[in-house]
Write a protein that holds these residues in place. Structure first.
Motif, mmCIF file in Angstrom:
data_model
loop_
_atom_site.group_PDB
_atom_site.id
_atom_site.type_symbol
_atom_site.label_atom_id
_atom_site.label_comp_id
_atom_site.label_asym_id
_atom_site.label_seq_id
_atom_site.Cartn_x
_atom_site.Cartn_y
_atom_site.Cartn_z
ATOM 1 N N ASP A 38 0.806 -1.216 0.000
ATOM 2 C CA ASP A 38 0.000 0.000 0.000
ATOM 3 C C ASP A 38 0.841 1.269 0.000
ATOM 4 O OD1 ASP A 38 -2.443 -1.356 0.047
ATOM 5 O OD2 ASP A 38 -2.476 -1.433 2.232
ATOM 6 N N LYS A 39 2.089 1.173 0.349
ATOM 7 C CA LYS A 39 2.949 2.357 0.455
ATOM 8 C C LYS A 39 3.157 2.988 -0.920
ATOM 9 C CE LYS A 39 7.246 3.901 2.527
ATOM 10 N NZ LYS A 39 6.723 4.911 3.399
ATOM 11 N N LEU A 40 2.904 4.299 -0.991
ATOM 12 C CA LEU A 40 3.107 5.028 -2.241
ATOM 13 C C LEU A 40 4.593 5.084 -2.573
ATOM 14 C CD1 LEU A 40 0.714 8.024 -1.609
ATOM 15 C CD2 LEU A 40 0.529 6.415 -3.504
ATOM 16 N N PRO A 41 4.957 5.081 -3.864
ATOM 17 C CA PRO A 41 6.361 5.265 -4.232
ATOM 18 C C PRO A 41 6.882 6.593 -3.654
ATOM 19 C CG PRO A 41 5.067 4.587 -6.132
ATOM 20 C CD PRO A 41 4.094 4.890 -5.031
ATOM 21 N N THR A 42 8.139 6.626 -3.291
ATOM 22 C CA THR A 42 8.710 7.802 -2.629
ATOM 23 C C THR A 42 8.693 9.054 -3.494
ATOM 24 O OG1 THR A 42 10.930 7.141 -3.303
ATOM 25 C CG2 THR A 42 10.189 6.441 -1.116
ATOM 26 N N PRO A 48 -1.099 18.810 0.329
ATOM 27 C CA PRO A 48 -1.221 18.859 1.787
ATOM 28 C C PRO A 48 -2.541 18.293 2.314
ATOM 29 C CG PRO A 48 -1.502 21.042 0.838
ATOM 30 C CD PRO A 48 -1.068 20.135 -0.280
ATOM 31 N N GLU A 49 -3.564 18.222 1.474
ATOM 32 C CA GLU A 49 -4.846 17.684 1.927
ATOM 33 C C GLU A 49 -4.858 16.165 1.992
ATOM 34 O OE1 GLU A 49 -4.736 17.650 -2.380
ATOM 35 O OE2 GLU A 49 -4.408 19.281 -1.002
ATOM 36 N N ALA A 50 -3.930 15.512 1.322
ATOM 37 C CA ALA A 50 -3.901 14.045 1.262
ATOM 38 C C ALA A 50 -3.072 13.467 2.406
ATOM 39 C CB ALA A 50 -3.331 13.591 -0.065
ATOM 40 N N ASP A 51 -3.493 12.318 2.889
ATOM 41 C CA ASP A 51 -2.774 11.604 3.943
ATOM 42 C C ASP A 51 -2.055 10.412 3.321
ATOM 43 O OD1 ASP A 51 -1.867 10.198 6.127
ATOM 44 O OD2 ASP A 51 -3.853 9.695 6.888
ATOM 45 N N PRO A 52 -0.755 10.541 3.033
ATOM 46 C CA PRO A 52 -0.036 9.443 2.371
ATOM 47 C C PRO A 52 0.005 8.159 3.195
ATOM 48 C CG PRO A 52 1.486 11.167 3.055
ATOM 49 C CD PRO A 52 0.112 11.682 3.314
ATOM 50 N N ASP A 53 -0.090 8.274 4.516
ATOM 51 C CA ASP A 53 -0.068 7.084 5.366
ATOM 52 C C ASP A 53 -1.348 6.269 5.258
ATOM 53 O OD1 ASP A 53 2.480 7.696 6.294
ATOM 54 O OD2 ASP A 53 1.702 8.881 7.969
ATOM 55 N N SER A 54 -2.398 6.859 4.701
ATOM 56 C CA SER A 54 -3.663 6.135 4.538
ATOM 57 C C SER A 54 -3.763 5.446 3.183
ATOM 58 C CB SER A 54 -4.849 7.092 4.705
ATOM 59 O OG SER A 54 -4.935 7.980 3.595
ATOM 60 N N ALA A 55 -2.724 5.538 2.367
ATOM 61 C CA ALA A 55 -2.764 4.988 1.006
ATOM 62 C C ALA A 55 -3.075 3.495 1.004
ATOM 63 C CB ALA A 55 -1.444 5.237 0.291
ATOM 64 N N ARG A 56 -3.913 3.114 0.047
ATOM 65 C CA ARG A 56 -4.234 1.703 -0.186
ATOM 66 C C ARG A 56 -4.096 1.444 -1.679
ATOM 67 N NH1 ARG A 56 -3.801 2.334 4.367
ATOM 68 N NH2 ARG A 56 -5.131 1.649 6.077
ATOM 69 N N LEU A 57 -3.343 0.426 -2.021
ATOM 70 C CA LEU A 57 -3.211 0.007 -3.411
ATOM 71 C C LEU A 57 -4.505 -0.681 -3.816
ATOM 72 C CD1 LEU A 57 -1.460 -0.414 -5.965
ATOM 73 C CD2 LEU A 57 -0.716 -2.579 -4.934
ATOM 74 N N LEU A 58 -5.196 -0.096 -4.796
ATOM 75 C CA LEU A 58 -6.458 -0.680 -5.249
ATOM 76 C C LEU A 58 -6.240 -1.727 -6.326
ATOM 77 C CD1 LEU A 58 -8.688 2.521 -5.440
ATOM 78 C CD2 LEU A 58 -8.459 0.889 -3.551
ATOM 79 N N ALA A 59 -5.331 -1.441 -7.269
ATOM 80 C CA ALA A 59 -5.110 -2.372 -8.381
ATOM 81 C C ALA A 59 -3.815 -2.013 -9.098
ATOM 82 C CB ALA A 59 -6.277 -2.313 -9.365
ATOM 83 N N GLU A 60 -3.286 -2.999 -9.798
ATOM 84 C CA GLU A 60 -2.155 -2.807 -10.700
ATOM 85 C C GLU A 60 -2.518 -3.461 -12.020
ATOM 86 O OE1 GLU A 60 1.890 -2.979 -8.284
ATOM 87 O OE2 GLU A 60 0.633 -4.732 -7.866
ATOM 88 N N GLN A 61 -2.247 -2.761 -13.093
ATOM 89 C CA GLN A 61 -2.463 -3.349 -14.409
ATOM 90 C C GLN A 61 -1.510 -2.693 -15.389
ATOM 91 O OE1 GLN A 61 -6.407 -4.368 -15.593
ATOM 92 N NE2 GLN A 61 -5.937 -4.110 -17.746
ATOM 93 N N ALA A 68 -5.795 4.756 -3.456
ATOM 94 C CA ALA A 68 -6.732 5.687 -2.832
ATOM 95 C C ALA A 68 -6.110 6.128 -1.512
ATOM 96 C CB ALA A 68 -8.081 5.023 -2.575
ATOM 97 N N THR A 69 -6.388 7.378 -1.124
ATOM 98 C CA THR A 69 -5.968 7.880 0.178
ATOM 99 C C THR A 69 -7.119 8.677 0.784
ATOM 100 O OG1 THR A 69 -5.120 10.067 -0.457
ATOM 101 C CG2 THR A 69 -3.602 8.200 -0.674
ATOM 102 N N ARG A 70 -7.015 8.951 2.045
ATOM 103 C CA ARG A 70 -7.948 9.872 2.692
ATOM 104 C C ARG A 70 -7.474 11.296 2.419
ATOM 105 N NH1 ARG A 70 -11.419 7.014 5.452
ATOM 106 N NH2 ARG A 70 -10.791 5.101 6.477
ATOM 107 N N ALA A 71 -8.411 12.229 2.433
ATOM 108 C CA ALA A 71 -8.092 13.648 2.280
ATOM 109 C C ALA A 71 -8.789 14.421 3.386
ATOM 110 C CB ALA A 71 -8.547 14.158 0.913
ATOM 111 N N ASP A 72 -8.089 15.390 3.954
ATOM 112 C CA ASP A 72 -8.676 16.218 5.010
ATOM 113 C C ASP A 72 -9.675 17.185 4.419
ATOM 114 O OD1 ASP A 72 -7.232 15.074 7.071
ATOM 115 O OD2 ASP A 72 -5.566 16.478 6.847
#
Length: 148
Positions: A38-42, A48-61, A68-72
């Motif tokens: 789930d970790k985003l590439p560096t 600033p509104e996005a929370d990179p720690d909340s990232a979830r890998l939905l799919a790869e193709q 997807a991430t959460r946003a404040d």
């Protein structure tokens, strides 16, 4: 060239036109605990509104990964990353959704990314029937893509 698209204002304005459903916006992929994938590439630098720690890998193709991430304060982001070209990535966020948003009727975030790939974040309950008939692919219950 790195592309960062913040579509929060446009998405929120568009969502204000949505019907009344009263349902709280949910992306079930965000409810699961994070795993290493789930970790985003560096090199992906979210706004600033996005929370990179909340990232979830939905799919790869093909060459692409979709997150997807959460946003404040109460929204979500969708991220498209070209895994072969570090500078080709894009993100779009909706920082809040109207309290009477109807998740069945509209996708809150649609972003065009590298090489014409387009992604929509589909809230739980979104009816993708028309999108699928129009050539979109549903790679994950919370993700629709086209242009692959």
């Amino acid at each position: 060239m790195r592309t960062l698209v913040n579509v929060a204002a446009g998405a929120v304005a568009l969502l204000a036109l949505a019907g009344c459903g009263g349902a709280k916006p949910v992306v079930s992929a965000m409810a699961q605990g994070p795993i290493a994938e789930d970790k985003l590439p560096t090199h992906v630098n979210l706004g600033p509104e996005a929370d990179p720690d909340s990232a979830r890998l939905l799919a790869e193709q093909d060459d692409y990964a979709f997150y997807a991430t959460r946003a404040d304060p109460d929204g979500f982001c969708v991220v498209i990353v070209n895994r072969q070209v570090d500078s080709d990535w894009v993100t779009g966020c909706a920082t809040s959704l109207p309290p009477h948003f109807n998740p069945r009727g509209q996708s809150p975030i649609k972003v065009a990314g590298p090489a014409g790939v387009i992604a929509k974040l589909a809230l739980d309950g979104y009816d993708a029937t028309d999108d699928l008939a129009d050539g979109w692919e549903q790679l994950h219950p919370n993700l629709l893509v086209r242009g692959l």
